[in-house]
Design a protein around this motif. Structure first.
Motif: not given
Length: 203
Positions: A35-49
């Motif tokens: 698995i390769g990432l040529n550029t950085s990846l942004r990921s958004l997650f719910d903040n389940e405190i």
């Protein structure tokens, strides 16, 4: 499965509802797949405190010169404040009942103690002249008492709830409590935890 290089995880932002992470460029082997990432990846997650309820956490009221106290909470960061219960002291006037030995209601709930009862220059004696009975000044004892229908002054302590100020992630400010008395704070706090961001062979 292992990371060959890169793929470092950084938290970019965190709010009450969402968390944004950045996974840097890099390469990993996952279940035999590259698995390769040529550029950085942004990921958004719910903040389940994960919250834990703290009931009646005790503190001793030690005010500053202005009568205020900052309470540094035993558990932090703070989620929400449910209640702050204190002992406060009041001095009010009460009108004695229409007959000798009457019980005069005190206009507060959760009365703990009568500190002083006086009328003019006369100070009445607790346990001899009066006693506290179910939130009332009980004049049924054999000692002295005010004349029926006359007013007198009473100083007493009772439990009540207050609204804190200057609320932060770790502390609250309160005032109005009796010095040296117990303050009970009920609140939720955000529990520590470890979260994992994973990548699979079909990402």
């Amino acid at each position: 499965s292992y990371v060959v290089n890169g793929m470092n995880v950084t938290c970019l932002s965190s709010s009450e509802t969402e968390q944004m992470f950045s996974i840097s460029e890099g390469k990993a082997h996952v279940n035999g797949y590259e698995i390769g990432l040529n550029t950085s990846l942004r990921s958004l997650f719910d903040n389940e405190i994960d919250l834990q309820q703290i009931e009646s956490d005790p503190y001793i009221f030690e005010p500053d010169a202005m009568g205020n106290m900052t309470i540094n909470l035993n558990y932090a960061p703070l989620g929400s404040i449910d209640s702050v219960d204190i002992t406060t002291e009041k001095t009010i006037s009460i009108i004695h009942g229409s007959y000798s030995g009457a019980l005069d209601p005190i206009p507060s709930t959760s009365v703990l103690e009568i500190m002083k009862v006086k009328q003019g220059n006369t100070i009445y004696v607790k346990g001899t002249d009066y006693k506290l009975t179910a939130g009332q000044v009980d004049w049924s004892l054999s000692g002295a008492e005010p004349a029926p229908g006359s007013s007198y002054e009473i100083t007493y302590r009772h439990r009540t709830q207050v609204t804190p100020t200057n609320i932060t992630d770790t502390s609250i400010d309160i005032s109005g409590a009796v010095e040296g008395s117990m303050v009970l704070v009920s609140y939720t706090w955000k529990m520590p935890r470890y979260d994992l961001i994973t990548i699979d062979s079909i990402s």
